[in-house]
Design a protein around this motif. Structure first.
Motif, PDB file in Angstrom:
ATOM      1  N   ILE A  28       0.818  -1.206   0.000  1.00 24.55           N
ATOM      2  CA  ILE A  28       0.000   0.000   0.000  1.00 24.55           C
ATOM      3  C   ILE A  28       0.857   1.263   0.000  1.00 24.55           C
ATOM      4  CG2 ILE A  28      -1.946  -1.151   1.099  1.00 24.55           C
ATOM      5  CD1 ILE A  28      -1.109   0.175   3.743  1.00 24.55           C
ATOM      6  N   GLY A  29       2.148   1.142   0.291  1.00 23.88           N
ATOM      7  CA  GLY A  29       3.050   2.290   0.220  1.00 23.88           C
ATOM      8  C   GLY A  29       3.645   2.511  -1.154  1.00 23.88           C
ATOM      9  N   GLY A  30       3.147   1.797  -2.168  1.00 26.52           N
ATOM     10  CA  GLY A  30       3.696   1.900  -3.519  1.00 26.52           C
ATOM     11  C   GLY A  30       2.637   2.207  -4.557  1.00 26.52           C
ATOM     12  N   GLY A  31       2.876   1.721  -5.775  1.00 25.58           N
ATOM     13  CA  GLY A  31       1.984   1.991  -6.892  1.00 25.58           C
ATOM     14  C   GLY A  31       1.756   0.750  -7.729  1.00 25.58           C
ATOM     15  N   ALA A  32       0.901   0.866  -8.752  1.00 28.32           N
ATOM     16  CA  ALA A  32       0.570  -0.292  -9.578  1.00 28.32           C
ATOM     17  C   ALA A  32      -0.044   0.159 -10.896  1.00 28.32           C
ATOM     18  CB  ALA A  32      -0.398  -1.224  -8.837  1.00 28.32           C
ATOM     19  N   PHE A  33       0.090  -0.717 -11.889  1.00 34.41           N
ATOM     20  CA  PHE A  33      -0.610  -0.583 -13.166  1.00 34.41           C
ATOM     21  C   PHE A  33      -1.540  -1.780 -13.308  1.00 34.41           C
ATOM     22  CE2 PHE A  33       3.384   1.631 -14.881  1.00 34.41           C
ATOM     23  CZ  PHE A  33       2.856   2.899 -14.673  1.00 34.41           C
ATOM     24  N   LEU A  34      -2.804  -1.511 -13.632  1.00 36.52           N
ATOM     25  CA  LEU A  34      -3.808  -2.574 -13.767  1.00 36.52           C
ATOM     26  C   LEU A  34      -4.441  -2.489 -15.148  1.00 36.52           C
ATOM     27  CD1 LEU A  34      -6.515  -3.464 -11.095  1.00 36.52           C
ATOM     28  CD2 LEU A  34      -7.007  -3.542 -13.525  1.00 36.52           C
ATOM     29  N   LEU A  35      -4.337  -3.577 -15.891  1.00 39.07           N
ATOM     30  CA  LEU A  35      -4.967  -3.714 -17.209  1.00 39.07           C
ATOM     31  C   LEU A  35      -6.183  -4.622 -17.026  1.00 39.07           C
ATOM     32  CD1 LEU A  35      -3.999  -2.512 -19.938  1.00 39.07           C
ATOM     33  CD2 LEU A  35      -2.986  -4.739 -20.443  1.00 39.07           C
ATOM     34  N   HIS A  36      -7.378  -4.141 -17.390  1.00 36.76           N
ATOM     35  CA  HIS A  36      -8.611  -4.856 -17.059  1.00 36.76           C
ATOM     36  C   HIS A  36      -9.507  -5.023 -18.277  1.00 36.76           C
ATOM     37  CE1 HIS A  36     -12.789  -5.256 -15.461  1.00 36.76           C
ATOM     38  NE2 HIS A  36     -12.183  -6.025 -14.587  1.00 36.76           N
ATOM     39  N   TRP A  37     -10.060  -6.229 -18.433  1.00 44.72           N
ATOM     40  CA  TRP A  37     -11.029  -6.556 -19.485  1.00 44.72           C
ATOM     41  C   TRP A  37     -12.376  -6.829 -18.814  1.00 44.72           C
ATOM     42  CZ3 TRP A  37     -12.595  -6.589 -24.300  1.00 44.72           C
ATOM     43  CH2 TRP A  37     -13.497  -7.556 -24.765  1.00 44.72           C
ATOM     44  N   ASN A  38     -13.389  -6.051 -19.172  1.00 46.28           N
ATOM     45  CA  ASN A  38     -14.705  -6.198 -18.536  1.00 46.28           C
ATOM     46  C   ASN A  38     -15.696  -6.959 -19.412  1.00 46.28           C
ATOM     47  OD1 ASN A  38     -15.394  -4.374 -20.514  1.00 46.28           O
ATOM     48  ND2 ASN A  38     -16.234  -2.828 -19.138  1.00 46.28           N
ATOM     49  N   GLY A  39     -15.185  -7.632 -20.434  1.00 44.38           N
ATOM     50  CA  GLY A  39     -16.046  -8.354 -21.358  1.00 44.38           C
ATOM     51  C   GLY A  39     -16.379  -7.560 -22.608  1.00 44.38           C
ATOM     52  N   ARG A  40     -16.064  -6.241 -22.572  1.00 43.27           N
ATOM     53  CA  ARG A  40     -16.348  -5.388 -23.728  1.00 43.27           C
ATOM     54  C   ARG A  40     -15.141  -4.564 -24.148  1.00 43.27           C
ATOM     55  NH1 ARG A  40     -20.068  -4.723 -20.019  1.00 43.27           N
ATOM     56  NH2 ARG A  40     -19.293  -2.642 -19.467  1.00 43.27           N
ATOM     57  N   ARG A  41     -14.369  -4.065 -23.177  1.00 39.46           N
ATOM     58  CA  ARG A  41     -13.240  -3.214 -23.519  1.00 39.46           C
ATOM     59  C   ARG A  41     -12.107  -3.394 -22.515  1.00 39.46           C
ATOM     60  NH1 ARG A  41     -13.317   2.449 -21.244  1.00 39.46           N
ATOM     61  NH2 ARG A  41     -14.787   2.444 -19.487  1.00 39.46           N
ATOM     62  N   VAL A  42     -10.932  -2.976 -22.933  1.00 39.05           N
ATOM     63  CA  VAL A  42      -9.751  -3.027 -22.082  1.00 39.05           C
ATOM     64  C   VAL A  42      -9.515  -1.644 -21.498  1.00 39.05           C
ATOM     65  CG1 VAL A  42      -7.276  -3.524 -21.965  1.00 39.05           C
ATOM     66  CG2 VAL A  42      -8.738  -4.845 -23.504  1.00 39.05           C
ATOM     67  N   SER A  90       3.818   1.784  19.597  1.00 41.17           N
ATOM     68  CA  SER A  90       3.671   0.712  20.591  1.00 41.17           C
ATOM     69  C   SER A  90       3.214  -0.591  19.956  1.00 41.17           C
ATOM     70  CB  SER A  90       2.674   1.132  21.670  1.00 41.17           C
ATOM     71  OG  SER A  90       1.347   1.198  21.153  1.00 41.17           O
ATOM     72  N   ARG A  91       2.731  -0.513  18.695  1.00 41.34           N
ATOM     73  CA  ARG A  91       2.290  -1.726  17.990  1.00 41.34           C
ATOM     74  C   ARG A  91       3.377  -2.173  17.036  1.00 41.34           C
ATOM     75  NH1 ARG A  91      -3.414   0.584  17.205  1.00 41.34           N
ATOM     76  NH2 ARG A  91      -2.500   1.613  15.399  1.00 41.34           N
ATOM     77  N   PRO A  92       3.755  -3.443  17.026  1.00 38.63           N
ATOM     78  CA  PRO A  92       4.775  -3.909  16.071  1.00 38.63           C
ATOM     79  C   PRO A  92       4.293  -3.811  14.634  1.00 38.63           C
ATOM     80  CG  PRO A  92       4.442  -5.491  17.857  1.00 38.63           C
ATOM     81  CD  PRO A  92       3.334  -4.488  17.955  1.00 38.63           C
ATOM     82  N   GLY A  93       5.236  -3.561  13.715  1.00 42.09           N
ATOM     83  CA  GLY A  93       4.947  -3.630  12.290  1.00 42.09           C
ATOM     84  C   GLY A  93       4.612  -2.297  11.668  1.00 42.09           C
ATOM     85  N   GLY A  94       3.936  -2.369  10.538  1.00 46.44           N
ATOM     86  CA  GLY A  94       3.608  -1.220   9.720  1.00 46.44           C
ATOM     87  C   GLY A  94       3.665  -1.594   8.252  1.00 46.44           C
ATOM     88  N   PHE A  95       3.958  -0.617   7.392  1.00 48.78           N
ATOM     89  CA  PHE A  95       4.107  -0.899   5.961  1.00 48.78           C
ATOM     90  C   PHE A  95       5.256  -0.056   5.413  1.00 48.78           C
ATOM     91  CE2 PHE A  95       1.078   2.590   6.290  1.00 48.78           C
ATOM     92  CZ  PHE A  95       1.469   3.479   5.295  1.00 48.78           C
ATOM     93  N   LEU A  96       5.845  -0.530   4.323  1.00 46.54           N
ATOM     94  CA  LEU A  96       7.028   0.090   3.742  1.00 46.54           C
ATOM     95  C   LEU A  96       6.653   1.102   2.665  1.00 46.54           C
ATOM     96  CD1 LEU A  96       9.202  -3.117   3.484  1.00 46.54           C
ATOM     97  CD2 LEU A  96       9.749  -1.127   4.901  1.00 46.54           C
ATOM     98  N   LEU A  97       7.472   2.137   2.553  1.00 44.74           N
ATOM     99  CA  LEU A  97       7.299   3.150   1.518  1.00 44.74           C
ATOM    100  C   LEU A  97       8.173   2.858   0.306  1.00 44.74           C
ATOM    101  CD1 LEU A  97       7.204   6.414   3.666  1.00 44.74           C
ATOM    102  CD2 LEU A  97       5.263   5.261   2.563  1.00 44.74           C
ATOM    103  N   ASN A  98       7.697   3.297  -0.840  1.00 46.81           N
ATOM    104  CA  ASN A  98       8.396   3.094  -2.106  1.00 46.81           C
ATOM    105  C   ASN A  98       9.619   4.001  -2.226  1.00 46.81           C
ATOM    106  OD1 ASN A  98       7.845   5.658  -3.968  1.00 46.81           O
ATOM    107  ND2 ASN A  98       5.998   5.286  -2.738  1.00 46.81           N
ATOM    108  N   ASN A  99      10.502   3.626  -3.151  1.00 46.90           N
ATOM    109  CA  ASN A  99      11.592   4.518  -3.581  1.00 46.90           C
ATOM    110  C   ASN A  99      11.447   4.824  -5.077  1.00 46.90           C
ATOM    111  OD1 ASN A  99      12.585   1.627  -3.910  1.00 46.90           O
ATOM    112  ND2 ASN A  99      14.119   2.712  -5.116  1.00 46.90           N
ATOM    113  N   GLU A 100      10.192   5.018  -5.493  1.00 48.60           N
ATOM    114  CA  GLU A 100       9.870   5.076  -6.919  1.00 48.60           C
ATOM    115  C   GLU A 100      10.531   6.229  -7.660  1.00 48.60           C
ATOM    116  OE1 GLU A 100       8.766   2.319  -8.844  1.00 48.60           O
ATOM    117  OE2 GLU A 100       7.459   2.343  -7.098  1.00 48.60           O
ATOM    118  N   LEU A 101      10.870   7.296  -6.959  1.00 39.36           N
ATOM    119  CA  LEU A 101      11.423   8.448  -7.665  1.00 39.36           C
ATOM    120  C   LEU A 101      12.805   8.159  -8.233  1.00 39.36           C
ATOM    121  CD1 LEU A 101      10.269  11.468  -5.461  1.00 39.36           C
ATOM    122  CD2 LEU A 101       9.038  10.203  -7.234  1.00 39.36           C
TER     123      LEU A 101
END
Length: 599
Positions: free
Chosen positions: A91-105, A444-455
């Motif tokens: 969740i600290g990063g990014g993504a590309f999603l290509l999706h087909w809904n039955g009619r178009r991409v 006080s709670r263990p853990g978390g999430f990591l941040l991107n180095n996308e730049l």
């Protein structure tokens, strides 16, 4: 479920292969190798999920069994990957999603953006020299505005079937219950030197003696569970304001050595984009297919299509495998095609909101006449130099080519659902463990999430010696160029979806995805057999061959054609689903921990 036998006995293949005699000069792979585990291949009738970790794959399959859509399943998969494969995406990063809904991409762009306060000197020191790459990566300066959650929310509003909050339940339960540290996660942690410098990450991933938790250790992340509950309740707004947003900004701006400029305004202003997918016909295995890839700011879709298009115009295009591997003549033609594609990539490709396509249309780089002219440059010997081309209508080259620099990370997800929808999503925090910054809203709670180095995907050098700007230079609000190449393939006559594929691997993503397409569509292999093939490719320089996978005779023949050949680890992590005989066949890369699941 029908399981497919492995096509070859891998141990015999490895024993029969000679390592190419070369000293590597390429940068190390984005993520270290952690072994090679044979996968059986899979077959399903209704739906299928392929992802990089079994826990994530099964979470997606469970959502599909409840009647969820492919997008629903992808969200569940991504949230679990944030927990169990934190080195690659989240969740600290990014993504590309290509999706087909039955009619178009549709192409959903969740790429990170540069903060408003940066300029093109972001990665230059006081003398105007580029910072050491590793130093820039592990810093606040490398962090872009995260976009994965906002993009997934946009896709869910259009294509979700189950409630948004339901899709977070598997990851929340697993974060609270804990998961067993996998061999791959342990291997990558053991190689880390920068991650332990972050106090939050050190307390979570490592023991008191500084060693990573052993394989099988149950790792709980109650902080991530709390964060995911907020996102489940509030949607992407939870990432742009409130305690999570405040914690992200504080982590970036308070870096002890190289703080970044990320602000709350940057988080609030972020917008995912819906772009037009790049689709074009390709001749494959005796029939025509429609190949759809992701447009800029990704370079992956154009580069993969260029390589396949250029290769199809060479005499070697019809060559088959030799003893289960590509032969030297075929590898020569493939490498020359890829060098031409990478020259165009370095010259032209960047965020389309900042840089115009040559001739005003990215599809001109895939125009048949343009590919014919470029393919004519491929001869019997390696080209000494490769220059970018000039598509029809393209102006004089106003930009400087981007200098080579390392690229990293990522994870890939392929899903087809029972409703006739399909997706390919490649997701990333860039380098292994991103910027090595772990966010927590409650220490006080263990853990978390990591941040991107996308730049660090931007060019560190903003201009060449003549003052010509690099298209992919740093600019405020800009998305850095990517190599991610989520791909969907359709029958050109019926429009039926035939394949979903993609891979992690930095700039080598382009080659790993091309190999999956070539293996299945051109050579007719089961997708598992295609992913099992040895890896190969060039980033414009030496011809890279996967270590210990090619015979010495192939190496010698390539050297005789003028190639410098290097044997390197090529840690792909491809996933592929292919439609054949009314069923979905699945493959998962043996170099990582993924599986395919479904019904």
């Amino acid at each position: 479920m029908k399981r497919w036998p492995y096509p070859l006995v891998l141990s015999l293949l490895l024993a029969a292969c000679a390592q190419p005699p070369a000293t590597p000069t390429q940068p190390p792979p984005p993520e270290a190798a952690s072994g090679y585990t044979a996968k059986p291949g899979w077959s399903f009738g209704r739906f299928a999920v392929a992802a990089a970790n079994p826990l994530a794959t099964e979470a997606g399959a469970a959502i599909l069994r409840e009647g969820g859509s492919a997008v629903d399943a992808a969200i569940a998969v991504q949230m679990v990957l944030t927990l169990v494969e934190p080195q690659s995406s989240g969740i600290g990063g990014g993504a590309f999603l290509l999706h087909w809904n039955g009619r178009r991409v549709q192409a959903f762009d969740g790429r990170e953006t540069a903060p408003a306060a940066v300029d093109e000197r972001l990665f230059l020191d006081a003398q105007g020299k580029p910072l050491p790459f590793a130093q820039a990566v592990a810093s606040g300066r490398s962090v872009g505005v995260p976009g994965a959650v906002a993009m997934l929310a946009l896709a869910h509003r259009q294509h979700g079937r189950l409630p948004w909050a339901r899709l977070f339940d598997p990851a929340i339960a697993l974060a609270e219950r804990g998961f067993a540290v996998s061999p791959r996660l342990h291997t990558l942690l053991a190689a880390e030197t920068a991650l332990p410098q972050d106090p939050v990450a050190r307390a979570y991933f490592f023991r008191a003696d500084g060693q990573p938790h052993p394989v099988g250790h149950v790792l709980r992340n109650p902080e991530l569970a709390a964060v995911l509950r907020q996102i489940a309740a509030l949607g992407p707004q939870a990432m742009s304001e409130g305690p999570i947003a405040n914690a992200i900004v504080a982590k970036v701006r308070q870096h002890p050595r190289l703080p970044g400029a990320l602000s709350l305004d940057d988080l609030r202003r972020y917008q995912p984009r819906e772009r037009e997918a790049l689709c074009q016909p390709q001749r494959a295995g005796g029939r025509w297919v429609r190949l759809c890839g992701f447009p800029p700011p990704s370079s992956g879709g154009i580069a993969v299509a260029q390589i396949l298009g250029l290769l199809s115009r060479t005499p070697q295009a019809l060559a088959g495998l030799r003893e289960g591997k590509p032969g030297a003549d075929w590898l020569h033609a493939y490498t020359e095609a890829s060098r031409l594609a990478f020259a165009d990539r370095a010259q032209y490709l960047a965020d389309p909101d900042f840089v115009s396509a040559p001739g005003g249309d990215w599809r001109l780089l895939l125009d048949p006449d343009y590919l014919n002219a470029r393919a004519a440059l491929i001869g019997p010997q390696r080209m000494p130099q490769v220059a970018p081309g000039r598509p029809a209508g393209g102006a004089a080259l106003a930009f400087a080519p981007m200098p080579a620099q390392p690229e990293s990370g990522t994870s890939h997800i392929s899903i087809v659902d029972a409703h006739g929808h399909a997706l390919a999503m490649t997701t990333t925090i860039e380098a292994a463990f991103g910027a090595r910054l772990m966010v927590t809203t409650d220490p006080s709670r263990p853990g978390g999430f990591l941040l991107n180095n996308e730049l660090t995907d931007f060019s560190f050098t903003p201009a060449d010696a003549q003052g010509r700007p690099v298209a992919n230079r740093v600019q405020p609000g800009k998305r850095p160029r990517s190599s991610m190449a989520p791909t969907l393939v359709f029958d050109a006559e019926t429009g039926e979806p035939l394949m979903s594929a993609g891979s992690p691997g930095g700039a080598l993503i382009i080659h790993y995805t091309a190999k999956a397409l070539l293996g299945t569509l051109h050579w007719g292999l089961h997708p598992q057999a295609a992913l099992d093939l040895p890896n190969f490719g060039s980033l414009g320089g030496p011809l890279l061959l996967e270590k210990d996978r090619f015979p010495a005779a192939t190496v010698q023949a390539l050297q005789a054609l003028g190639h410098t050949v290097e044997a390197v680890d090529m840690t792909s992590g491809a996933q592929a689903l292919v439609r054949r005989g009314g069923r979905w066949l699945g493959g998962a890369d043996p170099r990582r921990e993924g599986i395919v699941s479904g019904d």
